[in-house]
Design an enzyme around this catalytic site. Sequence first.
Site, short mmCIF file in Angstrom:
data_model
loop_
_atom_site.label_atom_id
_atom_site.label_comp_id
_atom_site.label_asym_id
_atom_site.label_seq_id
_atom_site.Cartn_x
_atom_site.Cartn_y
_atom_site.Cartn_z
N GLN A 317 0.83 -1.21 0.00
CA GLN A 317 0.00 0.00 0.00
C GLN A 317 0.86 1.26 0.00
O GLN A 317 1.87 1.33 0.71
CB GLN A 317 -0.93 0.00 1.21
CG GLN A 317 -1.97 -1.10 1.21
CD GLN A 317 -3.08 -0.89 0.18
OE1 GLN A 317 -3.08 0.07 -0.58
NE2 GLN A 317 -4.03 -1.82 0.14
N TYR A 343 -5.03 -13.81 -2.40
CA TYR A 343 -4.35 -12.63 -2.93
C TYR A 343 -3.59 -11.96 -1.78
O TYR A 343 -3.71 -10.76 -1.53
CB TYR A 343 -5.35 -11.66 -3.56
CG TYR A 343 -6.38 -12.30 -4.45
CD1 TYR A 343 -6.09 -12.62 -5.78
CD2 TYR A 343 -7.66 -12.61 -3.98
CE1 TYR A 343 -7.05 -13.21 -6.60
CE2 TYR A 343 -8.62 -13.20 -4.79
CZ TYR A 343 -8.31 -13.50 -6.10
OH TYR A 343 -9.27 -14.08 -6.91
N GLU A 362 -1.04 -16.37 -3.48
CA GLU A 362 -0.70 -15.14 -4.23
C GLU A 362 -0.06 -15.54 -5.54
O GLU A 362 0.74 -16.49 -5.60
CB GLU A 362 0.24 -14.27 -3.40
CG GLU A 362 0.92 -13.14 -4.14
CD GLU A 362 -0.05 -12.11 -4.69
OE1 GLU A 362 0.11 -11.71 -5.86
OE2 GLU A 362 -0.97 -11.72 -3.96
N ASP A 409 -8.07 -9.94 -0.99
CA ASP A 409 -7.73 -8.59 -1.44
C ASP A 409 -7.34 -8.67 -2.92
O ASP A 409 -6.17 -8.55 -3.28
CB ASP A 409 -6.58 -8.03 -0.60
CG ASP A 409 -6.29 -6.56 -0.88
OD1 ASP A 409 -6.99 -5.97 -1.75
OD2 ASP A 409 -5.38 -6.01 -0.25
N CYS A 436 -10.41 -2.48 -4.08
CA CYS A 436 -10.00 -1.16 -4.58
C CYS A 436 -10.89 -0.71 -5.72
O CYS A 436 -10.61 0.29 -6.37
CB CYS A 436 -8.54 -1.19 -5.01
SG CYS A 436 -8.17 -2.35 -6.34
#
Length: 479
Positions: A317, A343, A362, A409, A436
Site C-alpha cells: 500500500q 491474494y 498469491e 484482497d 479497490c
Amino acid sequence: MAIYRIDALSPDGRGIIRRGIEEKTTFVSGALPGDEADIALLRAHKNFCEARTLSIVQPAPGTMEPTCSHAGLCGGCALMRLPYTAQLEAKQGFVHEALTRTGKIANPPLLPILASPIQTACRNRVQLAFAARADRIQLGMRMAQSHDVVPAKNCCLLEQDMGRLVEAVEDLVNAAGFTVYSPEEGSRSFKTQTRASGKGRGFLRFCQLRSGLVPDADSLKSAHVLPKKRAFWLIFLTSPGTRQERDALARLATDILLSHPEVHAVLHEERASQDMLVRGEKRIFAMARPDYTGDPALMLMPLLGKGFLTDAADFFQVNAQAADLLAAEAAGLVTDAPLLDLYCGAGAPGLLTQAEYAAGIEYSASSIAMARKNAQRLGKTATFYAGDAARVLQAHELRSLKVSQVLCDPPRAGMDARVINLLAAHKPDSIIYISCNPVTLARDIRILHPDYVLVSARPVDMFPQTPHVESVCLLSRRS
C-alpha cells in the site's frame, strides 16, 4: 464555444452531463458537478460521448483552486478542486451507488468512510513514465488521455524529497543520451525511436520511486523491530537493451548511489511485452550503496507497528498512515478461527490478525517468498502457495484446508469467477473482502448473494485528491 453545466460525478472522477453532446450522456474529464465548462468532444459512442474540458467558465460553488500547478494536465488528482470533506462524501457515494446499482442491495449496511490522516505528501511510491520531446527526455506523470507526460517535481502527493530526486534522474538520463520507448498514437502496439534519428530501439520506459525502511540485522529476524533508516529505491523499467545500454544504465545507477545518499538501491528490470504494464519480466541488476551487504531489492514497510519485508518491485500500500486504518478495519473483522488469505501479497494484513493462519495464496512468487519470511519473523506457522488462485484452490482442495473464514484482497478486476464458485461450494462462515474497485466488489457480492449476506461495508480513503476508494466488507454465510 460549447458550454455545458456539469450535472454529476462519475466514479472515475469525470464530470457527467446527462443531456450533453448529441443529447447523449457525456463524460467530461477535468470538470466537477456544478461547473460551467467549455468542452471539446473526444469520442462519440452509440449511447454516450467522451469529452475534455477546455476551460472552466464558471466554477461550481464551494470548489477551490487546485494546489498543484499541473492539475489541469495530469488528470491524476481529479478531485483536487473539492474540499476534502466533499471528496470523502463523493467516495462514500461511489461505494453506495455500486452496492445499490451493481450489487442490487436496496439498503447497503454502509459505514462512514475513514479519512486519510494526511491528504498531501502521502504517497511512498510513484510510477513515472519517460517521454521524448525534441531535444530532451522528460520523466513524469502520464498526461490525461495521452502518452505524453507532465513534470512530477511539484506533485503535492509525493513524499518529501521525491520531487528533487525525479529532477536528478531526469538530468542524468539526458546526460547519458538514452533513447525512449514510446507507444504509437492510437494504437496499443509500440514503435521504437531515438531522440535524434528516429531509428533503432527505444530503451527507457518507466522509473518507479519508493520509500521505505532499510532492513538491518535485528529487523530481518523479527517483524516487531523497526529499523530507523528510511531511504529511497529506484526501479528502472526498460525494453530489452543492448549490452552498451545496460552498461550505461549500470553506470548511471552507480552515479545516483554515489551522489544521492538518500537513495539506498537502484534496480533495472526489462519488459519485452508490447504493453503499458509497469512490471518487469526480467531483473538485470539490483545495486545497493557500497556499504550495504544485504539484498539490495529488499525493503521493509511498516504496518500497524510491525515491519513487513517486501521486494522493491512488488506491491504494498502506497499510503502508510491510511494503510494502518484499512489493516485495522480488516483485522477487526477476522476471528480466531482458521483463515485462508487469498491474494495475500507479502502477508499483510492477514498475518496481523488473531486468526489461525491456515494458508496464503498469491500469484507473485516473489511476494510469496516475502510472505514466508514475514510469517517466520512474526512467529507464525503458515503455508503459502504461489500461482493462480483458482488453480491452487483446485489442486489443494479447498475443503482439505479446513478454513472457516476467508480474507481476500483481489486486484481491480475483482475475484476470478472460478474462485467465487469454489468459495460458494465450500461455504466458509465469513468472507472479509478488501476491494479497490467498488463496481467489481459489488458484482462479486451479487454473485455470492444466494449464500452470503453483506453485514458491513467500510470505505477507506487511501488516495486523497483522486476518485479511487478502498472498501473493507464483511460477508456472512446465510444460515
